[in-house]
Design a protein around this motif. Structure first.
Motif, PDB file in Angstrom:
ATOM      1  N   ALA A 182      36.107 -15.705  23.643  1.00  0.00           N
ATOM      2  CA  ALA A 182      35.237 -16.400  22.700  1.00  0.00           C
ATOM      3  C   ALA A 182      34.851 -15.415  21.612  1.00  0.00           C
ATOM      4  O   ALA A 182      35.044 -14.198  21.746  1.00  0.00           O
ATOM      5  CB  ALA A 182      34.005 -16.957  23.399  1.00  0.00           C
ATOM      6  N   SER A 183      34.307 -15.943  20.551  1.00  0.00           N
ATOM      7  CA  SER A 183      33.883 -15.065  19.454  1.00  0.00           C
ATOM      8  C   SER A 183      32.748 -15.725  18.692  1.00  0.00           C
ATOM      9  O   SER A 183      32.601 -16.952  18.700  1.00  0.00           O
ATOM     10  CB  SER A 183      35.042 -14.768  18.500  1.00  0.00           C
ATOM     11  N   ILE A 184      31.947 -14.901  18.061  1.00  0.00           N
ATOM     12  CA  ILE A 184      30.886 -15.374  17.188  1.00  0.00           C
ATOM     13  C   ILE A 184      30.894 -14.499  15.946  1.00  0.00           C
ATOM     14  O   ILE A 184      30.691 -13.294  16.035  1.00  0.00           O
ATOM     15  CB  ILE A 184      29.518 -15.364  17.910  1.00  0.00           C
ATOM     16  N   TRP A 185      31.211 -15.121  14.823  1.00  0.00           N
ATOM     17  CA  TRP A 185      31.329 -14.410  13.553  1.00  0.00           C
ATOM     18  C   TRP A 185      32.319 -13.255  13.657  1.00  0.00           C
ATOM     19  O   TRP A 185      32.093 -12.163  13.144  1.00  0.00           O
ATOM     20  CB  TRP A 185      29.968 -13.910  13.088  1.00  0.00           C
ATOM     21  N   GLY A 186      33.415 -13.497  14.360  1.00  0.00           N
ATOM     22  CA  GLY A 186      34.474 -12.506  14.462  1.00  0.00           C
ATOM     23  C   GLY A 186      34.282 -11.473  15.556  1.00  0.00           C
ATOM     24  O   GLY A 186      35.184 -10.664  15.798  1.00  0.00           O
ATOM     25  N   ILE A 187      33.124 -11.475  16.219  1.00  0.00           N
ATOM     26  CA  ILE A 187      32.875 -10.527  17.295  1.00  0.00           C
ATOM     27  C   ILE A 187      33.407 -11.114  18.591  1.00  0.00           C
ATOM     28  O   ILE A 187      32.959 -12.176  19.027  1.00  0.00           O
ATOM     29  CB  ILE A 187      31.368 -10.213  17.425  1.00  0.00           C
ATOM     30  N   GLN A 188      34.365 -10.450  19.203  1.00  0.00           N
ATOM     31  CA  GLN A 188      34.996 -10.955  20.403  1.00  0.00           C
ATOM     32  C   GLN A 188      34.136 -10.682  21.634  1.00  0.00           C
ATOM     33  O   GLN A 188      33.499  -9.625  21.737  1.00  0.00           O
ATOM     34  CB  GLN A 188      36.375 -10.308  20.578  1.00  0.00           C
ATOM     35  N   MET A 189      34.128 -11.626  22.549  1.00  0.00           N
ATOM     36  CA  MET A 189      33.380 -11.472  23.797  1.00  0.00           C
ATOM     37  C   MET A 189      33.913 -12.464  24.811  1.00  0.00           C
ATOM     38  O   MET A 189      34.711 -13.345  24.481  1.00  0.00           O
ATOM     39  CB  MET A 189      31.889 -11.706  23.566  1.00  0.00           C
ATOM     40  N   LYS A 190      33.476 -12.323  26.042  1.00  0.00           N
ATOM     41  CA  LYS A 190      33.818 -13.293  27.069  1.00  0.00           C
ATOM     42  C   LYS A 190      32.894 -14.504  26.961  1.00  0.00           C
ATOM     43  O   LYS A 190      31.760 -14.401  26.486  1.00  0.00           O
ATOM     44  CB  LYS A 190      33.709 -12.663  28.452  1.00  0.00           C
ATOM     45  N   ALA A 191      33.371 -15.639  27.445  1.00  0.00           N
ATOM     46  CA  ALA A 191      32.610 -16.878  27.339  1.00  0.00           C
ATOM     47  C   ALA A 191      31.252 -16.776  28.011  1.00  0.00           C
ATOM     48  O   ALA A 191      30.275 -17.375  27.554  1.00  0.00           O
ATOM     49  CB  ALA A 191      33.411 -18.033  27.947  1.00  0.00           C
ATOM     50  N   ILE A 192      31.157 -16.007  29.095  1.00  0.00           N
ATOM     51  CA  ILE A 192      29.911 -15.910  29.844  1.00  0.00           C
ATOM     52  C   ILE A 192      28.778 -15.350  28.995  1.00  0.00           C
ATOM     53  O   ILE A 192      27.594 -15.612  29.250  1.00  0.00           O
ATOM     54  CB  ILE A 192      30.123 -15.035  31.111  1.00  0.00           C
ATOM     55  N   HIS A 193      29.102 -14.577  27.952  1.00  0.00           N
ATOM     56  CA  HIS A 193      28.079 -13.958  27.110  1.00  0.00           C
ATOM     57  C   HIS A 193      27.754 -14.807  25.877  1.00  0.00           C
ATOM     58  O   HIS A 193      26.766 -14.515  25.188  1.00  0.00           O
ATOM     59  CB  HIS A 193      28.539 -12.571  26.654  1.00  0.00           C
ATOM     60  N   LEU A 194      28.527 -15.824  25.598  1.00  0.00           N
ATOM     61  CA  LEU A 194      28.402 -16.548  24.338  1.00  0.00           C
ATOM     62  C   LEU A 194      27.058 -17.256  24.170  1.00  0.00           C
ATOM     63  O   LEU A 194      26.455 -17.167  23.084  1.00  0.00           O
ATOM     64  CB  LEU A 194      29.556 -17.543  24.201  1.00  0.00           C
ATOM     65  N   PRO A 195      26.533 -17.984  25.155  1.00  0.00           N
ATOM     66  CA  PRO A 195      25.236 -18.652  24.933  1.00  0.00           C
ATOM     67  C   PRO A 195      24.123 -17.684  24.565  1.00  0.00           C
ATOM     68  O   PRO A 195      23.305 -17.976  23.676  1.00  0.00           O
ATOM     69  CB  PRO A 195      24.970 -19.334  26.286  1.00  0.00           C
ATOM     70  N   PHE A 196      24.092 -16.530  25.218  1.00  0.00           N
ATOM     71  CA  PHE A 196      23.030 -15.571  24.955  1.00  0.00           C
ATOM     72  C   PHE A 196      23.223 -14.896  23.595  1.00  0.00           C
ATOM     73  O   PHE A 196      22.243 -14.523  22.938  1.00  0.00           O
ATOM     74  CB  PHE A 196      22.991 -14.537  26.072  1.00  0.00           C
ATOM     75  N   ALA A 197      24.467 -14.747  23.179  1.00  0.00           N
ATOM     76  CA  ALA A 197      24.730 -14.195  21.848  1.00  0.00           C
ATOM     77  C   ALA A 197      24.217 -15.136  20.767  1.00  0.00           C
ATOM     78  O   ALA A 197      23.642 -14.689  19.763  1.00  0.00           O
ATOM     79  CB  ALA A 197      26.232 -13.948  21.673  1.00  0.00           C
ATOM     80  N   TYR A 198      24.395 -16.439  20.963  1.00  0.00           N
ATOM     81  CA  TYR A 198      23.880 -17.413  19.990  1.00  0.00           C
ATOM     82  C   TYR A 198      22.359 -17.402  19.959  1.00  0.00           C
ATOM     83  O   TYR A 198      21.742 -17.508  18.887  1.00  0.00           O
ATOM     84  CB  TYR A 198      24.392 -18.811  20.319  1.00  0.00           C
ATOM     85  N   VAL A 199      21.731 -17.276  21.109  1.00  0.00           N
ATOM     86  CA  VAL A 199      20.265 -17.211  21.146  1.00  0.00           C
ATOM     87  C   VAL A 199      19.774 -15.956  20.430  1.00  0.00           C
ATOM     88  O   VAL A 199      18.830 -16.014  19.622  1.00  0.00           O
ATOM     89  CB  VAL A 199      19.756 -17.234  22.597  1.00  0.00           C
ATOM     90  N   ALA A 200      20.410 -14.819  20.700  1.00  0.00           N
ATOM     91  CA  ALA A 200      20.015 -13.576  20.046  1.00  0.00           C
ATOM     92  C   ALA A 200      20.197 -13.665  18.538  1.00  0.00           C
ATOM     93  O   ALA A 200      19.336 -13.212  17.766  1.00  0.00           O
ATOM     94  CB  ALA A 200      20.833 -12.404  20.611  1.00  0.00           C
TER      95      ALA A 200
END
Length: 278
Positions: free
Chosen positions: A158-176
């Motif tokens: 998964a990624s958020i704004w081009g930052i790659q990560m595993k799906a398990i971290h994605l919800p918390f990345a969006y909250v942060a």
């Protein structure tokens, strides 16, 4: 009609893309888009779409049980992102949800959405006592789906704004990210809380405690089948052959399930106990 118009329509235009979405995602995204547009373009007051319990109880405005899950908010960047995420993560999870009795198919996803919606309603007053929470639940339910998907497929890329990560971290990345940008985050946390309860009951409890509490209701399996629902073609390829007021033969066909169907009845009550209802 000009030939190029046919090519655009036949080659995968917006209508073809929308029709290609899975059943629940298609209806949820379409309903959210229309309801949000209606509230922003003045067709209906947004105050008629949000959750207000007193209006439901005193004035019998029962549509407020549904519209808070469809109205995303006033048009801005966050609303557009929420609509995109709604169809994206609903699409991903609907294609392979937790198997709660229908082989990891559409009926299981509908059951998960029912659990999430009821969980949001029940927990809303308590979450509201801890932090200001808007009376609109589209983003809340979307984060319920996102969190559940991240638990179902924790190592998916998964990624958020081009930052790659595993799906398990994605919800918390969006909250942060929402916190850092000064945006509303209480509804996101609310969705994660309800999603964790669902994950705990459907994945942790059966493995750790040997109990199996959540089962997709049989009426959903009867209507949607086992596996991903596919609407059947009309008999003879035309529009005839209606059954009652239904244009199509029912129930619809299903694709092969991602997992074997799990028994909807019969619970193992403790280790070494007798299986009941089988």
């Amino acid at each position: 009609m000009p030939a190029n118009v046919n090519q655009i329509d036949d080659g995968g235009g917006p209508q073809d893309w929308f029709q290609s979405l899975p059943l629940v995602t298609r209806y949820w995204f379409g309903g959210a888009l229309m309801t949000t547009c209606a509230g922003n373009f003045g067709f209906v007051s947004p105050m008629k779409l949000i959750f207000i319990w007193d209006n439901i109880w005193d004035n019998f405005e029962i549509w407020r049980f549904l519209t808070p899950f469809l109205y995303v908010g006033k048009f801005d960047f966050n609303t557009l992102m929420a609509l995109y995420m709604l169809q994206s993560f609903s699409n991903r999870y609907e294609t392979e949800p937790y198997n709660t009795g229908a082989g990891g198919g559409t009926a299981d996803y509908v059951f998960a959405m029912m659990f999430g919606s009821i969980g949001v309603f029940v927990s809303y007053p308590f979450i509201g006592m801890l932090m200001p929470t808007p009376p609109m639940f589209a983003r809340t339910l979307m984060f319920f789906v996102l969190y559940t998907w991240s638990k179902r497929h924790p190592t998916s890329p998964a990624s958020i704004w081009g930052i790659q990560m595993k799906a398990i971290h994605l919800p918390f990345a969006y909250v942060a990210l929402s916190v850092l940008m000064g945006g509303m985050y209480a509804d996101l946390v609310h969705g994660i809380v309800v999603g964790h309860l669902f994950y705990f009951l459907v994945d942790v409890v059966p493995i750790v405690y040997g109990k199996d509490f959540l089962h997709t209701p049989q009426f959903l399996i009867d209507q949607l089948g086992v596996g991903a629902y596919v609407a059947p073609a009309a008999p003879g390829g035309g529009g005839g052959g209606a059954v009652g007021n239904n244009t199509w033969q029912a129930p619809g066909r299903v694709n092969a399930p991602s997992e074997p169907a799990r028994a909807a009845r019969g619970h193992s009550w403790g280790s070494g106990g007798q299986r009941l209802g089988s």
